[in-house]
Each structure stands twice: as C-alpha cells, then as structure tokens.
Scaffold this motif. Structure first.
Motif, short mmCIF file in Angstrom:
data_model
loop_
_atom_site.label_atom_id
_atom_site.label_comp_id
_atom_site.label_asym_id
_atom_site.label_seq_id
_atom_site.Cartn_x
_atom_site.Cartn_y
_atom_site.Cartn_z
N THR A 32 33.48 25.67 -123.14
CA THR A 32 34.78 25.94 -123.74
C THR A 32 35.40 27.23 -123.21
N HIS A 33 34.61 28.06 -122.58
CA HIS A 33 35.15 29.32 -122.09
C HIS A 33 35.35 29.34 -120.59
N LEU A 34 34.93 28.24 -119.93
CA LEU A 34 34.92 28.26 -118.47
C LEU A 34 36.34 28.44 -117.91
N ALA A 35 37.33 27.84 -118.60
CA ALA A 35 38.70 27.92 -118.08
C ALA A 35 39.19 29.36 -118.03
N TYR A 36 38.75 30.19 -119.00
CA TYR A 36 39.17 31.59 -118.98
C TYR A 36 38.68 32.29 -117.71
N CYS A 37 37.51 31.85 -117.21
CA CYS A 37 36.90 32.56 -116.09
C CYS A 37 37.75 32.48 -114.82
N LEU A 38 38.69 31.50 -114.81
CA LEU A 38 39.63 31.44 -113.69
C LEU A 38 40.32 32.79 -113.51
N ALA A 39 40.65 33.45 -114.64
CA ALA A 39 41.35 34.74 -114.56
C ALA A 39 40.50 35.76 -113.82
N ALA A 40 39.21 35.84 -114.17
CA ALA A 40 38.33 36.82 -113.52
C ALA A 40 38.20 36.49 -112.04
N TRP A 41 38.08 35.19 -111.72
CA TRP A 41 37.93 34.78 -110.32
C TRP A 41 39.16 35.16 -109.51
N LEU A 42 40.36 34.83 -110.05
CA LEU A 42 41.59 35.13 -109.30
C LEU A 42 41.75 36.63 -109.09
#
Lengths: 254, 554, 114
Positions: C2-12
């Motif tokens: 459920t939190h994986l989508a947020y990690c896009l922010a850290a990756w970008l």
C-alpha cells in the motif's frame, strides 16, 4: 572535486537520503485510505465550495478563493521570472542587432511547408477560442486563468510556426505584450484591494455569487480568472519573444 | 485593519505599474516611486511593530476565519520579530534603491520593479503563518533574486553565479515542498499553528524527516555549511545594492523560517529531545562560523568577502586615500561586525553568549568571539591596504578567491564617492548605532524569543483568537567583561590585520606553511563554482542531517 | 504494497539529482532539475488520493460526494507554474552563458573559481 570522488560521495549520500525518504513515506497513511475520522483541509474545502462559494470546481476554489493569496504570490513569481528573463536577455550597448539568421547572406532559406502553414493558420482561431473558454469557465469545470492563459499563448506560437518571426512581431508587438502582462498582474492586486475596501479583508469576495454551475458564478473569482489569464498569456508570449529575439536576431560576438 | 496586506500588496502593485510603463516613465521618476513605496512599507512596519507589541496581529485573507480550530484560508501572524524583519527589509531596500540611482548606467524600470517584488516577498515571508504560503514567498524571493543576481548579464561571471544560486536554491525549494507534502499527509493542515497541534507529541520517521527536509531547504537560503557554496559566488558577481539585500536580510530570513517553523510546528514532538537537536544545529552553526571566518580572512576579493564596491583589493591599493570619508565609514562598519558597543551587534552577541552559558556551553562564546574578530580583521586589513596604503603589493598565500575580471559597476572616475552612494551607507551605520542605544532593546528581544517559543500560546492566539501572551521581560544588563571583550576583539582584529600586512616574518611563515597552504587548497577545491559539486554537498548535508535526526532525535 | 506508490517520489528525487550531478550539458541539467520537481507532483497527488472517490468537480455530481483532496491538486498547480517560469529563467541564464563563453558543460563553467 574529482568526478569519481564526487560520484562516490553523491551515491553514498543519495542512498542515505533515499533511505530516510522511504522510511518517512512508509509512515504515511496507506495509499487512498486516509484516516476517515480526521477531516483534512481538502475535505473541508470539498464540503464548503458549492454551498458557500457557488464554485463547482474545488481546485479553482482553493486557488482563487480559499488560498487566493498564494496564487497572488504565484502569479508574481511568474511575473518576476519573465521580467528577469527579459532583463537578462536585454540588448547590451556593445551588441548590435543584425538581420535574423534565416535572412543572412549565403544561408539557404527554408520556408515552412504548405501543409504546416495551412494547419497552423487553421489552428490559430480555435486555439484563441478554446483559450477564452478555459479561462472563463475555471469556476465551473477544470481550467481557469493559468491553463487558459497557456492555451492563449500558443496562438502566437502557431503564427511563428506558420509564417516567420516578423509576422509574430506584427501580431504581438513587445509593448502590447508587456502591457498586457503587467495589467494582468496588477489587476489581481486591485481586485484584492477592492475586497479590502468593501469587506475589510484583502481578496474578500465583493461580487454577487451567482448560481452554481453558471459562467457568472463564484463572485470575484471569475474576475481573478480573467486577470490571471491575461498575465499568463502575456508572460508566455513575452518569454517566446525574448528567447526568439535572442536566438534569431544576430549579434556581433563580444 | 487595513495595514497587514500593505507590505506585500503595495510593492507588488507599484512593481506591476512600473513594468507597464516601462517605455513611458523617465528613469528618475521610476526610482523615486520605488523609493517612496519602499519607505511607505517601512512606515507601515513601524506601525505594526508598535501595534503588535503586546498582542500579535492575526489577519485572515479573504475573511476566512478558522472554524472549530481548523484554518480555511491563509493567515498572517505578525509579532515583534516579523514586523522587525519587514522594517529591516524595507530599510535595506530603500537604501539600496537610493544607492543604485548613481550605481548603474542604464536602468529601465525593470530593476526597481524587481527590487520591489523582492521586498514584497521578504515582507510576506516574515509575516505569514501558513507553511505553504511561506514556500510561495520563498520562491518569489528566489525568482527576483536570481534575476537581480545575474543583472550584469554582459559578463560570464554573473551568469555563472546566478546559475549556481538558482540551481542550489531550487533543489532546496523541492526539499521544502516534499517536507510540506509529508506534513500535509500526516496532519491534513497547512496552517503552522494547526500543524503544531495536530502533530502532538509523537516523533516518528515521517515527522523527523519532514523537519529535516524543511530545515535543510531553508538552511540553503541561510547559507549554512555545507549548503553555503552559492552565497560566495552570488556575492562575488551580483551588483552591490543587491548584495546588501542578500546578506543583510535574505540569509537571515532563512534562519528565521527555521526558527518559526520549528517552534510553531515541531517543538512539541521534540520536547524530550531538545538538547540533542540543539547539539545537531550547533554542529552546523559552529562549522559555518569557523569556515566563514577562515574564508573571509583568506579572501582577497572584497565583495566576495563581504559587499561594498566591486573592487579587487590589490588593484585598489593606496588609491583609496582620496576617499577618506568612505574609509571612515568602512572602519565603523568593521567595528560593528566585531561586536563593539554601542552597536546593536554587541547586544546580540551578548544575548547569544548569555544563553549559551545558561545551557552550560561555555566554549561557544569563544567560538563566536573568534569568528567575529577574524571577520573584522579581514575588513580592517582591506581598509589598511586600500585607504592607508599599508603592506606590499604581492600576496604570499594563494587565495581561495581566484580572479574574476569584473568591470566596475559605475562609469566614470572614482575620485569622489557620490552622495547617493555614501549617504545610504552612513544612514545604515547610524541605524545600527541607534538600535544599539535604544532603551529596552534586550528586554524586547528576550520577550520576542519567549513568544516565538510558546507553541501553545501561538496556536491559541491564531486558531482560537485568545490572547494568552505573557508579559514583557526585563533588560539584560551588560557586564564590564562584555564591554572588555568587544574592545579586545577590535584591538585583536587590528593587530591581526597589521601582522598579516606588515610583519614580514609572519606573512612568510603563514604564507608558506604547509598547513595554511593545504587548508586554503582544500577550501579552494571545495568552492569550485561547479554546480554538480554544490549539489553533491547539498545532498550530503541533507543526508547527514536526516540520518542524524533519525538516530538521535527519535 | 500500500505504500509502494509513494516510493515513486523518492525514486524520482534521487534519479533526478543523479542527472543533475552527472550532467555534461547545462540544458540537460536543467531538464534533470524538472525530473526532481516531478517527484513533488507524485508525492502531493498520491497523498491526496482517496480510493473510489470522484474528482473534486461538483458540476455534474452532487455536492457532498466523496472526492479526492483538492488542496494538494491546487498546491501542485502552483508548483507547476512556479517551476516552469523558474526553468525559463534558468534556461535564459544558460543560453547567455553559452553565448558569452561558448561552453555548456557545467564542469567547464566554473570560471569564478572560489
């Protein structure tokens, strides 16, 4: 720093940075499932925008009413950046303007093809019409001054694509664009001051709210949309002009 | 209440007006309008300072008063420090606008227009009580500052300085915005008082990382080591009237934002760990003070060293004898920096030292004393060389400054300093003196510090419209030792300046000692002027700050 | 998950910074900066997302229908405008720096050494 040292330091630091960022992200609520007990700012806005402001697009309500003061700052960020670009790209005393690069001697002139010209000329009036539509319907449906202003600014760009630089300058002379941008930016402050004088709070609504869903609804938000549209369109055209002048008008190297 | 929006709205309106009349308005009229506007903002700031003395002014834009403790709109919360910063910004903008009437050869209305936008941004930044609004004014300040920094765009130096400035500060802005996003995800609020309430007392990874991101973002603006690289570059190339604003108020605003956001939003979650956070910030602060002092002392490029005219120390050697009045002003300024009474800096240093002693940090006053002395010594050395003609013509030590060929900002000869250029400088110094002599100054400053730190009272005032603010505080007396330290600082600075210039043995040993060379070499390599280096240091600082707070503050 | 989508922010954010640090061209560097910026879009929009909720436009749905958070969308819109114009300013600086020095590599542009 040596490139390799720098890369090493960067990779280590960024790994740590990304690690703490992810740790923080995992403390957020599960995606899409905010705590239903605590109403957020956004939930409050959603419940108030139609009954109290008669604005059906909640994002416009936030931008131009609840947090209209932010948008004033935002508009002036744009204004300052465009002024700044114009200031930086101004002509200096030791530079002299020559003919555009495409008119230099010995250079082959490539005209836009008939298909490109036809298409872009045909698109100019729909772009203007669509821009005006988006600017004026911000309080009803997604859109508003920023989005509409950018669409309006694409019309001169189409003229540039279809013809050449000179027809662009004829359609949108620099003084006119500068004036439009400044009037748009100043207009926002004047609307804010009108609220201050009529209701004792800066940016307070001072017009009748109208019927939700109408073009004439949302009170002074409709007016703000117009000034922002003018400012954004003017700003982007001015950017286009100063960049094209910098690139296309030949100058003697220093 | 008509006044709170004026310091933002009035300069913006006049800026738009000036830009609209770019082709029509004569230059003197544009300058005069800008100066009058800025002075008017100063008057409004004074009235707000008086009015907010006992009770801060809370002002809601659009009339959106909070409902049941939840803010709906953007609120200004104007208390002593906020109003004081608006006053400082308007004084400095007025002075540099007066200064710039004689400083530039060609100014359209764009320069005064951008200066007014800069002023509006600084005013809004010091007054706002809303976290995202703080970010908006941060960016408005940046946009105006980037353009002003690259003003002399006919040369490559200013362009590079402005690029360094803009890229590092933009990364800082993204950090702040990410921090704001995290906080909004947790609290669903943007008003600082409301955030402070909603966060309560629980410190977890999200809140600590959000604090680290927001603090580091503002520390980029405040030019704290290791986020400081852009400042030296920007100073070296920006026109002098703009430099005054950069280090005179913009950098301080970065620190003010950290203070304000910490006490209003985060002080609750870190209450049990306050000591650890203080130590963490002290590491950054002490590193900045020491590095700043060393860099300043090893610097030859005056404006990079500080501000004033765009000259290279060596080029001007002895030429300054003709402009003695300017020299006198310069020495007075150096004395002020050394923390000599009765300058206001003396009281500020005293108060910092007293609170450091209260916390048991007995070494801290010595560090700040050393840093202030070294800075003053560097300035006095410049003064002695330029205005008295001391010292030889060559420099032993390779400087971490390097050479930029800069064209002088003014045209014509340098025989006399025009009145429009030295009057603002004299005026600012006089204000520094007067502020130091003002009665009840330290008491007011202490009261302001107590107000800022009272999170509960702040939230009650902003959200519930109660006025639980405490009473004023007594003045802090200055001990004889403090006066002695101020005087000793100036003497030491003079001695150091004289030694490095005239005592050949010292000059050679210092200049040739491997340690000094190595130190300067390292500093020079670090301050490379290359954007990727700066961004690497920036992210290193953020990672260090964030990791340290996750380990020690949880 | 459920939190994986947020990690896009850290990756970008991280990958954009990598671009900024390794870039050999000023224009490329500025574009990488806008990759860093898109991290903030991803973060804000993900935070405001509500599962199964409508868009916050009440023109054709009754007021009171569950809708996603409009505030973060407004913040994002502000962010877009702010950064587009700041990028324009940065590009103007880069164009001029190229005209004055003939160089675009940020590693060669450090002419004000210090």
């Amino acid at each position: 720093m040596r490139p390799l040292v720098r890369l090493g330091l960067f990779l280590v630091s960024t790994a740590v940075f990304a690690g703490i960022f992810v740790a923080a992200l995992f403390d957020l609520h599960p995606l899409g499932h905010a705590d239903p007990l605590s109403a957020t700012y956004g939930d409050l806005v959603n419940s108030l925008t139609v009954p109290e402001r008669h604005i059906t697009d909640a994002v416009t309500a936030v931008n131009f009413d609840f947090r209209g003061f932010d948008t004033l700052g935002e508009e002036f960020i744009m204004f300052a950046s465009v002024l700044g670009a114009a200031l930086l790209l101004r002509k200096h005393a030791d530079e002299s303007a020559g003919p555009p690069i495409d008119k230099q001697q010995g250079r082959q002139i490539t005209l836009a093809s008939d298909a490109v010209r036809l298409l872009s000329v045909a698109l100019v009036s729909p772009a203007v019409l669509f821009g005006i539509y988006v600017v004026t319907h911000g309080q009803v449906t997604p859109g508003g001054g920023f989005q509409g202003g950018v669409i309006l600014a694409s019309a001169p760009l189409l003229i540039y694509v279809s013809g050449e630089f000179h027809s662009l300058r004829r359609v949108a002379p620099r003084w006119l664009v500068e004036a439009a941008e400044s009037i748009g930016a100043g207009g926002y402050v004047v609307i804010g001051a009108a609220g201050l004088l009529s209701a004792n709070a800066f940016l307070h609504n001072f017009l009748p709210l109208g019927r939700p869903g109408d073009v004439f609804s949302g009170g002074s938000v409709a007016l703000i949309d117009l000034t922002v549209g003018l400012e954004v369109a003017g700003g982007f055209i001015l950017l286009l002009l100063v960049f094209l002048e910098e690139v296309l008008v030949l100058r003697d190297p220093i | 209440m008509l006044t709170p929006p004026i310091p933002v709205a009035l300069p913006l309106l006049v800026a738009a007006l000036l830009a609209a009349l770019n082709r029509l308005l004569p230059r003197w009229l544009a300058s005069t309008l800008a100066i009058l506007t800025s002075a008017a903002v100063g008057c409004v700031a004074v009235s707000m300072l008086v009015y907010s003395r006992l009770d801060p002014i809370v002002y809601w834009f659009g009339g959106w008063v909070p409902r049941r403790g939840a803010a709906l709109g953007i609120g200004f919360v104007i208390d002593g420090p906020g109003a004081m910063l608006v006053l400082l910004a308007s004084i400095l903008v007025t002075a540099s606008l007066v200064f710039s009437t004689r400083y530039f050869d060609t100014v359209g209305t764009l320069f005064p227009s951008l200066m007014l936008i800069f002023l509006a941004a600084m005013s809004g930044f010091s007054q706002t009580g809303d976290l995202f609004n703080l970010f908006v004014f941060f960016e408005l300040m940046s946009a105006a500052a980037f353009a002003l920094c690259g003003y002399k765009s006919e040369e490559p130096g200013p362009l590079q300085g402005a690029l360094n400035f803009a890229v590092t500060n933009t990364v800082g802005a993204f950090l702040i915005l990410s921090g704001i996003g995290l906080i909004y995800g947790r609290t669903g609020a943007l008003n600082m008082a409301q955030i402070g309430r909603a966060l309560g007392n629980r410190a977890d990874a999200l809140t600590l990382v959000a604090l680290a991101f927001i603090a580091c973002g503002f520390l980029v603006k405040a030019a704290i080591v290791p986020f400081h690289f852009w400042l030296a570059d920007a100073h070296a190339v920006a026109p002098a009237p703009v430099c005054v604003l950069f280090s005179g108020v913009m950098v301080e605003l970065g620190l003010y934002a950290v203070t304000r956001v910490y006490w209003a939003c985060f002080s609750g979650i870190l209450e049990p760990r306050q000591g650890a956070l203080r130590n963490l910030l002290l590491v950054f602060g002490v590193a900045t003070a020491l590095l700043g002092a060393v860099m300043c002392y090893a610097q030859r490029h005056l404006k990079r060293m500080l501000r004033t005219a765009s000259v290279d120390e060596m080029d001007l050697r002895g030429r300054g004898r003709q402009i003695q009045a300017t020299g006198a002003l310069f020495v007075l300024g150096a004395a002020g920096l050394a923390g000599l009474p009765p300058f206001a800096t003396f009281w500020a240093a005293n108060m910092m030292d007293a609170s450091a002693r209260e916390l048991g940090l007995h070494w801290l006053p010595w560090v700040s004393f050393a840093a202030a002395t070294a800075t003053a010594a560097a300035l006095l050395r410049f003064w002695a060389r330029v205005f008295l003609g001391w010292g030889p013509n060559v420099e032993e030590l390779p400087t971490p400054g390097g050479h930029v060929r800069e064209r002088p900002d003014t045209s014509g000869g340098h025989h006399r300093t025009p009145a429009a250029m030295y009057l603002p400088a004299a005026g600012l110094l006089a204000l520094g003196l007067l502020a130091g002599l003002a009665p009840r100054l330290t008491g007011a400053a202490y009261a302001a510090a107590i107000h800022i730190q009272d999170r509960g009272a702040y939230a009650q005032r902003v959200l519930d419209m109660l006025t639980p603010y405490p009473a004023a505080v007594q003045d802090q007396p200055a001990a004889a030792g403090d006066f002695a330290r101020g005087a000793a600082g100036l003497l030491l600075a003079l001695a150091a300046a004289w030694m490095t210039l005239c005592w050949n043995a010292v000059r050679r040993t210092v200049g040739r000692s491997p340690i000094a060379r190595a130190l300067v070499g390292v500093l020079r390599a670090a301050h490379s002027g290359i954007i990727p280096d700066y961004v690497t240091w920036l992210i290193f600082g953020v990672a260090a700050f964030g990791a340290a707070s996750l380990i020690w503050l949880r | 998950m459920t939190h994986l989508a947020y990690c896009l922010a850290a990756w970008l954010f991280a990958v954009g910074l990598y671009g900024v640090v390794t870039s050999r061209n000023m224009v490329h560097l500025i574009i990488c900066l806008s990759v860093v910026q898109s991290s903030t879009y991803a973060l804000l929009l993900a935070i405001g997302y509500r599962a199964g909720a409508a868009a916050p436009v009440f023109a054709d749905i009754p007021s009171g229908t569950p809708a996603v958070d409009p505030v973060v969308q407004a913040l994002m819109l502000t962010d877009v405008v702010v950064e587009v114009t700041i990028m324009a300013l940065l590009l103007a600086l880069a164009v001029l720096a190229y005209e004055r020095t003939g160089k675009l590599d940020p590693n060669d542009l450090g002419m004000i050494r210090g």
